[in-house]
Scaffold this motif. Structure first.
Motif, short mmCIF file in Angstrom:
data_model
loop_
_atom_site.label_atom_id
_atom_site.label_comp_id
_atom_site.label_asym_id
_atom_site.label_seq_id
_atom_site.Cartn_x
_atom_site.Cartn_y
_atom_site.Cartn_z
N VAL A 239 47.43 -4.14 -17.20
CA VAL A 239 48.46 -4.82 -16.42
C VAL A 239 49.33 -5.65 -17.37
O VAL A 239 48.83 -6.32 -18.27
N LYS A 240 50.65 -5.60 -17.15
CA LYS A 240 51.58 -6.40 -17.96
C LYS A 240 52.12 -7.53 -17.08
O LYS A 240 52.71 -7.29 -16.04
N VAL A 241 51.91 -8.76 -17.54
CA VAL A 241 52.39 -9.95 -16.82
C VAL A 241 53.30 -10.72 -17.75
O VAL A 241 52.89 -11.14 -18.82
N TRP A 242 54.55 -10.91 -17.35
CA TRP A 242 55.55 -11.57 -18.20
C TRP A 242 55.23 -13.04 -18.40
O TRP A 242 55.33 -13.54 -19.51
N ALA A 243 54.85 -13.76 -17.34
CA ALA A 243 54.56 -15.19 -17.43
C ALA A 243 53.30 -15.51 -16.63
O ALA A 243 53.37 -15.83 -15.44
N PRO A 244 52.13 -15.42 -17.26
CA PRO A 244 50.88 -15.63 -16.53
C PRO A 244 50.81 -16.98 -15.81
O PRO A 244 50.20 -17.08 -14.76
N TRP A 245 51.44 -17.99 -16.34
CA TRP A 245 51.42 -19.32 -15.72
C TRP A 245 52.18 -19.36 -14.39
O TRP A 245 52.09 -20.33 -13.66
N MET A 246 52.92 -18.29 -14.07
CA MET A 246 53.61 -18.20 -12.78
C MET A 246 53.01 -17.08 -11.92
O MET A 246 53.70 -16.43 -11.15
N LEU A 247 51.70 -16.88 -12.07
CA LEU A 247 50.99 -15.88 -11.27
C LEU A 247 49.85 -16.55 -10.54
O LEU A 247 49.05 -17.27 -11.14
N ASP B 168 59.82 -16.04 -11.91
CA ASP B 168 59.54 -17.06 -10.91
C ASP B 168 58.13 -16.74 -10.41
O ASP B 168 57.51 -15.77 -10.84
N MET B 169 57.61 -17.52 -9.49
CA MET B 169 56.24 -17.33 -9.01
C MET B 169 56.04 -15.96 -8.36
O MET B 169 56.91 -15.47 -7.65
N VAL B 170 54.89 -15.37 -8.64
CA VAL B 170 54.40 -14.21 -7.91
C VAL B 170 53.05 -14.63 -7.34
O VAL B 170 52.16 -15.06 -8.07
N GLY C 99 47.13 -19.62 -18.02
CA GLY C 99 47.65 -20.41 -16.93
C GLY C 99 47.69 -19.76 -15.56
O GLY C 99 48.10 -20.39 -14.59
N ALA C 100 47.28 -18.50 -15.45
CA ALA C 100 47.27 -17.84 -14.14
C ALA C 100 46.18 -18.46 -13.27
O ALA C 100 45.13 -18.88 -13.76
N LYS C 101 46.45 -18.51 -11.97
CA LYS C 101 45.43 -18.94 -11.01
C LYS C 101 44.86 -17.67 -10.40
O LYS C 101 45.57 -16.94 -9.70
N VAL C 102 43.60 -17.41 -10.67
CA VAL C 102 42.97 -16.16 -10.25
C VAL C 102 41.75 -16.48 -9.38
O VAL C 102 40.85 -17.21 -9.81
N GLY C 103 41.72 -15.93 -8.17
CA GLY C 103 40.63 -16.18 -7.23
C GLY C 103 39.35 -15.47 -7.62
O GLY C 103 39.32 -14.62 -8.52
N LYS D 142 63.77 -15.01 -8.60
CA LYS D 142 63.30 -15.45 -7.28
C LYS D 142 61.82 -15.07 -7.18
O LYS D 142 61.37 -14.10 -7.80
N PRO D 143 61.07 -15.81 -6.37
CA PRO D 143 59.63 -15.51 -6.23
C PRO D 143 59.38 -14.24 -5.42
O PRO D 143 60.24 -13.77 -4.68
N ILE D 144 58.18 -13.72 -5.56
CA ILE D 144 57.68 -12.60 -4.77
C ILE D 144 56.35 -13.05 -4.17
O ILE D 144 55.51 -13.62 -4.88
N VAL D 145 56.17 -12.79 -2.87
CA VAL D 145 54.92 -13.16 -2.20
C VAL D 145 54.37 -11.93 -1.49
O VAL D 145 55.03 -11.34 -0.65
N ILE D 146 53.14 -11.57 -1.85
CA ILE D 146 52.44 -10.44 -1.23
C ILE D 146 51.33 -11.04 -0.36
O ILE D 146 50.47 -11.75 -0.87
N GLY D 147 51.35 -10.74 0.93
CA GLY D 147 50.40 -11.32 1.87
C GLY D 147 48.98 -10.79 1.73
O GLY D 147 48.73 -9.76 1.09
N ALA D 148 48.06 -11.51 2.35
CA ALA D 148 46.65 -11.11 2.37
C ALA D 148 46.51 -9.72 2.99
O ALA D 148 47.25 -9.36 3.91
N HIS D 149 45.58 -8.94 2.46
CA HIS D 149 45.25 -7.61 2.97
C HIS D 149 46.40 -6.60 2.85
O HIS D 149 46.34 -5.54 3.48
#
Length: 141
Positions: free
Chosen positions: A18-26, A44-46, A5-9, A77-84
Motif C-alpha cells: 500500500v502507498k500512503v502519501w501522508a500517513p499522519w493524515m490517515l 487531506d485526511m482520509v 503518525g497514522a491512527k490504525v484500529g 479535500k478529505p475522503i471518508v469511507i464509512g463502516a462496512h
C-alpha cells in the motif's frame, strides 16, 4: 504506519504494497483491510471506518489542481469511507467524497460524488446506483 503518525484500529490489516502519501493524515478503524497496490494520496485526511475494505489497486485521490489557475494551484479535500463499506478492485475515489455505511463501489468504478444512502451498491464510470445491500446491523467478523 503508526510510526509515521497514522491512527490504525485493532486488527486492521494494511498490506505492505500500500502507498500512503501522508500517513499522519490517515485514520483507519478496527478490522479494516487495505489490499496490496492501493494508493492513498491523502493531501487531506482520509478516514476509513471499521470493517471497511479497500481492495487491491484502488486509488483514493485527495488532491487535484485548479486548471483555471495559471500555475495549476494544488488543492486538497478529505475522503471518508464509512463502516462496512467496500471499495472494490481498482476503483478510483476523488477528493471530497464521502461514502456512507455499508456502500459497495464496484471494481474499476469512478466515484466522483459522495454517496449518502447507506447499504447501496454503485458501479460504473462514473459510478451510479445499481442496487441495494442487505443491512447487517450488529455484525462482527
Amino acid at each position: 504506519m503508526k510510526a509515521f503518525g497514522a491512527k490504525v484500529g485493532k486488527e486492521a490489516h494494511i498490506y505492505s504494497g500500500v502507498k500512503v502519501w501522508a500517513p499522519w493524515m490517515l485514520q483507519v478503524g478496527d478490522y479494516v483491510g487495505i489490499g496490496d497496490g492501493v494508493t492513498i494520496y491523502n493531501m487531506d485526511m482520509v478516514i476509513v471506518g471499521e470493517y471497511a475494505v479497500i481492495s487491491q489497486g484502488a486509488h483514493l485521490c485527495g488532491g487535484s489542481h485548479d486548471y483555471n489557475s495559471p500555475n495549476f494551484q494544488l488543492y486538497a479535500k478529505p475522503i471518508v469511507i464509512g463502516a462496512h463499506a467496500w471499495i472494490c478492485t481498482e476503483a478510483f475515489v476523488l477528493l471530497g467524497v464521502e461514502v456512507a455505511e455499508g456502500v459497495v463501489v464496484g471494481a474499476r468504478s469512478l466515484l466522483t460524488k459522495s454517496i449518502t444512502e447507506p447499504w447501496t451498491v454503485y458501479a460504473g464510470h462514473p459510478a451510479r446506483k445499481i442496487g441495494n445491500r442487505e443491512v447487517h446491523k450488529g455484525i462482527s467478523i
